[in-house]
Design a protein around this motif. Structure first.
Motif, PDB file in Angstrom:
ATOM      1  N   PHE A 225     -33.545  93.198  -6.107  1.00 46.07           N
ATOM      2  CA  PHE A 225     -34.710  92.427  -5.675  1.00 46.07           C
ATOM      3  C   PHE A 225     -34.439  91.724  -4.353  1.00 46.07           C
ATOM      4  CE2 PHE A 225     -36.939  88.354  -5.452  1.00 46.07           C
ATOM      5  CZ  PHE A 225     -38.259  88.755  -5.601  1.00 46.07           C
ATOM      6  N   TYR A 226     -33.315  91.021  -4.274  1.00 48.12           N
ATOM      7  CA  TYR A 226     -33.043  90.238  -3.072  1.00 48.12           C
ATOM      8  C   TYR A 226     -32.669  91.114  -1.885  1.00 48.12           C
ATOM      9  CZ  TYR A 226     -33.541  86.073  -5.841  1.00 48.12           C
ATOM     10  OH  TYR A 226     -34.069  85.084  -6.631  1.00 48.12           O
ATOM     11  N   ALA A 227     -32.046  92.263  -2.140  1.00 44.16           N
ATOM     12  CA  ALA A 227     -31.770  93.196  -1.043  1.00 44.16           C
ATOM     13  C   ALA A 227     -33.071  93.699  -0.434  1.00 44.16           C
ATOM     14  CB  ALA A 227     -30.924  94.360  -1.552  1.00 44.16           C
ATOM     15  N   ILE A 228     -34.031  94.038  -1.295  1.00 44.58           N
ATOM     16  CA  ILE A 228     -35.324  94.537  -0.820  1.00 44.58           C
ATOM     17  C   ILE A 228     -36.111  93.434  -0.127  1.00 44.58           C
ATOM     18  CG2 ILE A 228     -37.558  95.443  -1.579  1.00 44.58           C
ATOM     19  CD1 ILE A 228     -36.035  96.889  -3.837  1.00 44.58           C
ATOM     20  N   LEU A 229     -36.148  92.241  -0.744  1.00 40.18           N
ATOM     21  CA  LEU A 229     -36.953  91.155  -0.180  1.00 40.18           C
ATOM     22  C   LEU A 229     -36.394  90.676   1.152  1.00 40.18           C
ATOM     23  CD1 LEU A 229     -39.330  89.290  -0.469  1.00 40.18           C
ATOM     24  CD2 LEU A 229     -37.942  87.754  -1.872  1.00 40.18           C
ATOM     25  N   TRP A 230     -35.069  90.511   1.242  1.00 41.91           N
ATOM     26  CA  TRP A 230     -34.487  90.068   2.515  1.00 41.91           C
ATOM     27  C   TRP A 230     -34.565  91.162   3.585  1.00 41.91           C
ATOM     28  CZ3 TRP A 230     -33.879  85.351   4.046  1.00 41.91           C
ATOM     29  CH2 TRP A 230     -33.670  84.328   3.118  1.00 41.91           C
ATOM     30  N   ALA A 231     -34.566  92.431   3.162  1.00 45.32           N
ATOM     31  CA  ALA A 231     -34.786  93.515   4.123  1.00 45.32           C
ATOM     32  C   ALA A 231     -36.198  93.436   4.685  1.00 45.32           C
ATOM     33  CB  ALA A 231     -34.546  94.869   3.461  1.00 45.32           C
ATOM     34  N   SER A 232     -37.156  93.058   3.836  1.00 48.93           N
ATOM     35  CA  SER A 232     -38.533  92.861   4.290  1.00 48.93           C
ATOM     36  C   SER A 232     -38.612  91.728   5.311  1.00 48.93           C
ATOM     37  CB  SER A 232     -39.435  92.560   3.088  1.00 48.93           C
ATOM     38  OG  SER A 232     -40.756  92.279   3.494  1.00 48.93           O
ATOM     39  N   VAL A 233     -37.873  90.646   5.056  1.00 51.33           N
ATOM     40  CA  VAL A 233     -37.831  89.522   6.004  1.00 51.33           C
ATOM     41  C   VAL A 233     -37.238  89.968   7.337  1.00 51.33           C
ATOM     42  CG1 VAL A 233     -36.861  87.228   6.443  1.00 51.33           C
ATOM     43  CG2 VAL A 233     -37.671  87.821   4.150  1.00 51.33           C
ATOM     44  N   ALA A 234     -36.159  90.753   7.283  1.00 52.96           N
ATOM     45  CA  ALA A 234     -35.519  91.242   8.509  1.00 52.96           C
ATOM     46  C   ALA A 234     -36.472  92.136   9.303  1.00 52.96           C
ATOM     47  CB  ALA A 234     -34.244  92.012   8.161  1.00 52.96           C
ATOM     48  N   ALA A 235     -37.210  93.009   8.605  1.00 49.44           N
ATOM     49  CA  ALA A 235     -38.178  93.876   9.284  1.00 49.44           C
ATOM     50  C   ALA A 235     -39.289  93.049   9.923  1.00 49.44           C
ATOM     51  CB  ALA A 235     -38.762  94.883   8.293  1.00 49.44           C
ATOM     52  N   ALA A 236     -39.728  91.991   9.229  1.00 52.63           N
ATOM     53  CA  ALA A 236     -40.778  91.121   9.771  1.00 52.63           C
ATOM     54  C   ALA A 236     -40.281  90.368  11.004  1.00 52.63           C
ATOM     55  CB  ALA A 236     -41.240  90.139   8.698  1.00 52.63           C
ATOM     56  N   LEU A 237     -39.017  89.952  10.989  1.00 51.16           N
ATOM     57  CA  LEU A 237     -38.448  89.257  12.145  1.00 51.16           C
ATOM     58  C   LEU A 237     -38.360  90.189  13.352  1.00 51.16           C
ATOM     59  CD1 LEU A 237     -37.066  86.894  13.547  1.00 51.16           C
ATOM     60  CD2 LEU A 237     -34.911  87.621  12.484  1.00 51.16           C
ATOM     61  N   LEU A 238     -37.864  91.402  13.136  1.00 46.73           N
ATOM     62  CA  LEU A 238     -37.789  92.370  14.234  1.00 46.73           C
ATOM     63  C   LEU A 238     -39.180  92.716  14.751  1.00 46.73           C
ATOM     64  CD1 LEU A 238     -35.025  94.794  12.867  1.00 46.73           C
ATOM     65  CD2 LEU A 238     -34.806  93.141  14.730  1.00 46.73           C
ATOM     66  N   ASN A 239     -40.138  92.799  13.837  1.00 45.30           N
ATOM     67  CA  ASN A 239     -41.522  93.073  14.231  1.00 45.30           C
ATOM     68  C   ASN A 239     -42.057  91.966  15.141  1.00 45.30           C
ATOM     69  OD1 ASN A 239     -44.178  94.340  14.074  1.00 45.30           O
ATOM     70  ND2 ASN A 239     -44.723  92.684  12.680  1.00 45.30           N
ATOM     71  N   LEU A 240     -41.759  90.712  14.780  1.00 46.98           N
ATOM     72  CA  LEU A 240     -42.182  89.578  15.604  1.00 46.98           C
ATOM     73  C   LEU A 240     -41.563  89.643  16.989  1.00 46.98           C
ATOM     74  CD1 LEU A 240     -43.489  86.777  16.025  1.00 46.98           C
ATOM     75  CD2 LEU A 240     -41.472  85.784  14.908  1.00 46.98           C
ATOM     76  N   ILE A 241     -40.285  89.983  17.062  1.00 45.65           N
ATOM     77  CA  ILE A 241     -39.589  90.057  18.353  1.00 45.65           C
ATOM     78  C   ILE A 241     -40.194  91.154  19.226  1.00 45.65           C
ATOM     79  CG2 ILE A 241     -37.379  90.588  19.454  1.00 45.65           C
ATOM     80  CD1 ILE A 241     -36.007  89.289  17.031  1.00 45.65           C
ATOM     81  N   VAL A 242     -40.433  92.320  18.625  1.00 44.75           N
ATOM     82  CA  VAL A 242     -40.965  93.444  19.412  1.00 44.75           C
ATOM     83  C   VAL A 242     -42.398  93.166  19.845  1.00 44.75           C
ATOM     84  CG1 VAL A 242     -41.482  95.913  19.396  1.00 44.75           C
ATOM     85  CG2 VAL A 242     -39.427  95.070  18.259  1.00 44.75           C
ATOM     86  N   TRP A 243     -43.194  92.492  18.983  1.00 47.99           N
ATOM     87  CA  TRP A 243     -44.566  92.167  19.371  1.00 47.99           C
ATOM     88  C   TRP A 243     -44.610  91.295  20.624  1.00 47.99           C
ATOM     89  CZ3 TRP A 243     -49.376  93.510  19.210  1.00 47.99           C
ATOM     90  CH2 TRP A 243     -49.890  94.240  18.135  1.00 47.99           C
TER      91      TRP A 243
END
Length: 263
Positions: A225-243
């Motif tokens: 659960f936490y591997a998936i959820l924190w991976a989602s957070v990491a993807a959202a952070l990278l998405n924010l940076i690229v935007w």
């Protein structure tokens, strides 16, 4: 070319954050592999001190098997699953809104032996650590925060992906800024959800560990659960940076034409 690569990256990252968050949210809602292996925390009851938790059973020497209790209870956001001593999940409860952490109710609801159930006239007769019970409302408020912010993160991640698709055909500053705004909200929501859930269950684990010798109940965090959820957070952070690198509109390079001298 650079702007197109940035838009493609944000589309991929926002979609990844969305799917990962959905998978985490769906954990332990059904007894299907791999959904039944995704849970926030796992209650280990295999060594539970029955005479302490169920005082009325102390004189009769009631064991865990006699109670009919599962060895493990896997806690999800919407429901929970029960597993035997080998960790094999046998069934899951139906999703019913936010899943509160109520150890007494979970134990009481899973006592399958009718003769033993007669010894317990109410949930109040079950004993759990006072340090856990006294702050149960506070812990459940944090769990509700986890659930609500995760749902917000999922919805906003979807909106962010939709804005990205719109941005490919509409080159307006407003669309770009909407994409940046949704990416920020998605990252904050998913981050708060992951942080709140991790902190809450780490603290509950510590409380149960401190009283393990007396009650024999242990809590483990759900790694999947936490591997998936924190991976989602990491993807959202990278998405924010690229935007932040996406330009509002296309720019054409203008090269001045050199005037020829008059003859």
């Amino acid at each position: 070319m650079g702007n197109g690569c940035a838009l493609f990256s944000t589309a991929f990252l926002s979609f990844a954050a969305l799917i990962l968050a959905i998978v985490a949210c769906a954990g332990s809602t059904k007894n299907y592999n791999p959904i039944n292996k995704i849970f926030e925390a796992q209650l280990d009851l295999s060594n539970m001190q029955v005479s302490t938790v169920l005082s009325s059973a102390s004189s009769s020497g009631t064991s865990l098997d006699a109670l009919g209790l599962p060895s493990y209870i896997n806690l999800g956001l919407w429901s929970y699953c029960i597993a035997d001593s080998s960790g094999e999940v046998s069934s899951c409860t139906s999703p019913s809104g936010i899943q509160d952490f109520n150890l007494k109710n979970m134990l009481y609801d899973n006592i399958e032996n009718n003769q033993v159930a007669e010894l317990v006239s109410s949930v109040a007769e079950l004993a759990i650590p006072d340090s856990l019970q006294s702050n149960l409302t506070h812990y459940n408020n944090l769990i509700k925060c986890t659930f609500i912010t995760l749902i917000i993160g999922i919805v906003v991640s979807f909106l962010n992906f939709a804005v990205n698709v719109l941005r490919w055909v509409v080159h307006l500053s407003l669309i770009t800024w909407l994409g940046r705004f949704f990416s920020l909200i998605a990252f904050l929501s998913l981050g708060v959800s992951a942080g709140t859930s991790t902190g809450t269950y780490v603290y509950i684990r510590r409380l149960l560990s401190s009283s393990y010798d007396e009650y024999g109940i242990r809590l483990n965090l759900g790694r999947n659960f936490y591997a998936i959820l924190w991976a989602s957070v990491a993807a959202a952070l990278l998405n924010l940076i690229v935007w932040s690198t996406v330009r509002s509109r296309r720019y054409a390079r203008v090269v001045p034409v050199e005037e020829k001298p008059l003859m």
